[in-house]
Design an enzyme around this catalytic site. Structure first.
Site, PDB file in Angstrom:
ATOM      1  N   HIS A  17      -7.866  25.206  52.457  1.00 24.40           N
ATOM      2  CA  HIS A  17      -8.009  24.622  53.891  1.00 24.40           C
ATOM      3  C   HIS A  17      -6.770  23.829  54.406  1.00 24.40           C
ATOM      4  O   HIS A  17      -7.221  23.426  55.573  1.00 24.40           O
ATOM      5  CB  HIS A  17      -9.345  24.194  54.187  1.00 24.40           C
ATOM      6  CG  HIS A  17     -10.631  25.280  53.962  1.00 24.40           C
ATOM      7  ND1 HIS A  17     -11.648  24.924  53.835  1.00 24.40           N
ATOM      8  CD2 HIS A  17     -10.385  26.670  53.838  1.00 24.40           C
ATOM      9  CE1 HIS A  17     -12.490  26.009  53.477  1.00 24.40           C
ATOM     10  NE2 HIS A  17     -11.730  26.892  53.318  1.00 24.40           N
ATOM     11  N   SER A  71     -20.095  21.603  46.964  1.00 21.57           N
ATOM     12  CA  SER A  71     -19.906  22.606  48.134  1.00 21.57           C
ATOM     13  C   SER A  71     -21.297  23.242  48.456  1.00 21.57           C
ATOM     14  O   SER A  71     -21.862  23.811  47.693  1.00 21.57           O
ATOM     15  CB  SER A  71     -18.670  23.669  47.924  1.00 21.57           C
ATOM     16  OG  SER A  71     -18.781  24.542  48.960  1.00 21.57           O
TER      17      SER A  71
HETATM   18  N1  APR Z   1     -22.930  14.587  44.726  1.00 25.16           N
HETATM   19  C1  APR Z   1     -23.223  15.832  44.380  1.00 25.16           C
HETATM   20  N2  APR Z   1     -23.347  16.687  45.868  1.00 25.16           N
HETATM   21  C2  APR Z   1     -23.074  16.165  46.865  1.00 25.16           C
HETATM   22  C3  APR Z   1     -22.565  14.789  47.002  1.00 25.16           C
HETATM   23  C4  APR Z   1     -22.726  13.977  46.142  1.00 25.16           C
HETATM   24  N3  APR Z   1     -22.108  12.717  45.912  1.00 25.16           N
HETATM   25  N4  APR Z   1     -22.216  14.635  48.440  1.00 25.16           N
HETATM   26  C5  APR Z   1     -22.656  15.685  48.986  1.00 25.16           C
HETATM   27  N5  APR Z   1     -23.158  16.676  48.183  1.00 25.16           N
HETATM   28  C6  APR Z   1     -23.200  18.065  48.376  1.00 25.16           C
HETATM   29  C7  APR Z   1     -24.350  18.533  49.688  1.00 25.16           C
HETATM   30  O1  APR Z   1     -25.489  18.460  49.183  1.00 25.16           O
HETATM   31  C8  APR Z   1     -23.795  19.581  50.376  1.00 25.16           C
HETATM   32  O2  APR Z   1     -24.552  20.658  50.144  1.00 25.16           O
HETATM   33  O3  APR Z   1     -21.882  18.622  48.900  1.00 25.16           O
HETATM   34  C9  APR Z   1     -22.336  19.664  49.874  1.00 25.16           C
HETATM   35  C10 APR Z   1     -20.992  19.673  50.892  1.00 25.16           C
HETATM   36  O4  APR Z   1     -21.223  21.004  51.536  1.00 25.16           O
HETATM   37  P1  APR Z   1     -20.502  21.046  53.021  1.00 25.16           P
HETATM   38  O5  APR Z   1     -20.838  19.794  53.786  1.00 25.16           O
HETATM   39  O6  APR Z   1     -20.992  22.373  53.386  1.00 25.16           O
HETATM   40  O7  APR Z   1     -18.943  21.009  52.628  1.00 25.16           O
HETATM   41  P2  APR Z   1     -18.137  22.327  52.182  1.00 25.16           P
HETATM   42  O8  APR Z   1     -19.133  23.301  51.236  1.00 25.16           O
HETATM   43  O9  APR Z   1     -16.970  21.800  51.593  1.00 25.16           O
HETATM   44  O10 APR Z   1     -17.660  22.841  53.564  1.00 25.16           O
HETATM   45  C11 APR Z   1     -16.774  24.179  53.182  1.00 25.16           C
HETATM   46  O11 APR Z   1     -16.651  24.254  55.809  1.00 25.16           O
HETATM   47  O12 APR Z   1     -16.385  23.102  58.037  1.00 25.16           O
HETATM   48  C12 APR Z   1     -15.745  23.770  56.917  1.00 25.16           C
HETATM   49  O13 APR Z   1     -13.444  23.802  56.510  1.00 25.16           O
HETATM   50  C13 APR Z   1     -14.837  23.054  56.283  1.00 25.16           C
HETATM   51  O14 APR Z   1     -13.901  23.124  53.828  1.00 25.16           O
HETATM   52  C14 APR Z   1     -15.025  22.811  54.852  1.00 25.16           C
HETATM   53  C15 APR Z   1     -15.938  24.223  54.502  1.00 25.16           C
END
Ligand code: APR
Length: 234
Positions: A114, A181
């Site tokens: 990204h 994620s």
């Molecule tokens: N340890 C384990 N899990 C964690 C922690 C942690 N310390 N902190 C957060 N999480 C988990 C949350 O439970 C959540 O499900 O990480 C996950 C993050 O998910 P998202 O917030 O959806 O992030 P991501 O999957 O990276 O989003 C994908 O969406 O908005 C777009 O481009 C943006 O790259 C991003 C994409």
């Protein structure tokens, strides 16, 4: 079990999301308590539509995020992954994150699906700038075009070189570890599936459920990623 799988694996690939950087101090997007998209509609703020029709709010939102990646930095978990690449324990990182923390921790073989908040480019002429321009509130290029972060906005395609590298690494993996994620955004969330279909073991470390948990060989929800990586690095 994960420690054994990592030790036995010939080609481990790590796939990270925003949950990899929450322990650095950055908010993620969809966690119930802190996610950025709990407060803002991504379609209205993280899109080409916002850049073209709502540029003040777009710049204000991304200046905040640029300030965040300059104020915070990689945590111990990022360093562990960089050390593991150095020692051959993992081969590469596919990341959805735009904070640049894997590079800052020393990782080298990275697919930034990204893009990155560490750089800006002019929407008109394409000239690249360091994201410190946003810190200094310099929002326009010498050509007059608006400067925007070099990230993939909703409505834009992924950088070809990062996508190709991620594809190659995924197909070589015999162990594919997802760290933090929700696996809800395509096409990034296709890589864990492809790894599984290519014969890799799939591990998902994430505090919330994901749509791919039922495909995984191992799901770890009760550990924070930074702590888990520190324990595995003993
Ligand atoms: N340890 C384990 N899990 C964690 C922690 C942690 N310390 N902190 C957060 N999480 C988990 C949350 O439970 C959540 O499900 O990480 C996950 C993050 O998910 P998202 O917030 O959806 O992030 P991501 O999957 O990276 O989003 C994908 O969406 O908005 C777009 O481009 C943006 O790259 C991003 C994409």
């Amino acid at each position: 079990m994960l420690e054994k799988w990592i030790a036995e694996s010939r080609y481990t690939v790590v796939f990270t999301g925003a949950g990899m950087s929450t322990e650095s101090g950055l908010p993620d997007f969809r966690s119930s308590n802190q996610g950025l998209w709990r407060k803002k509609d991504p379609a209205k703020i993280a899109s080409t539509e916002a850049l073209n029709n709502n540029v003040e709010e777009f710049i204000a939102f991304y200046r905040e995020r640029v300030l965040g990646v300059k104020e915070y930095g990689p945590h111990k978990g990022h360093e562990v992954l960089a050390n593991w690449e150095e020692s051959g324990k993992i081969k590469s990182i596919i990341t959805q994150n735009v904070d640049g923390f894997h590079q800052l921790a020393g990782s080298k073989r990275i697919a930034e699906l990204h893009g990155t908040l560490q750089k800006l480019h002019c929407e008109n002429c394409g000239r690249e700038y360091d994201s410190s321009s946003y810190v200094k509130e310099a929002f326009y290029c010498e050509c007059g075009g608006v400067l925007r972060p070099s990230i993939v906005l909703f409505g834009e395609s992924l950088p070809q070189d990062a996508f190709t590298f991620a594809l190659e690494e995924t197909e070589k993996a015999d162990l594919f570890i997802v760290l933090g994620s929700s696996l809800t955004v395509t096409p990034a969330n296709q890589f864990p599936m492809l790894a599984k279909e290519s014969g890799a073991k799939l591990v998902i470390v994430n505090q919330d459920d994901t749509p791919l948990d039922h495909y995984a060989d191992l799901v770890i929800q009760d550990r924070k990623i930074g702590e888990l990586l520190r324990d595995l690095d003993n």
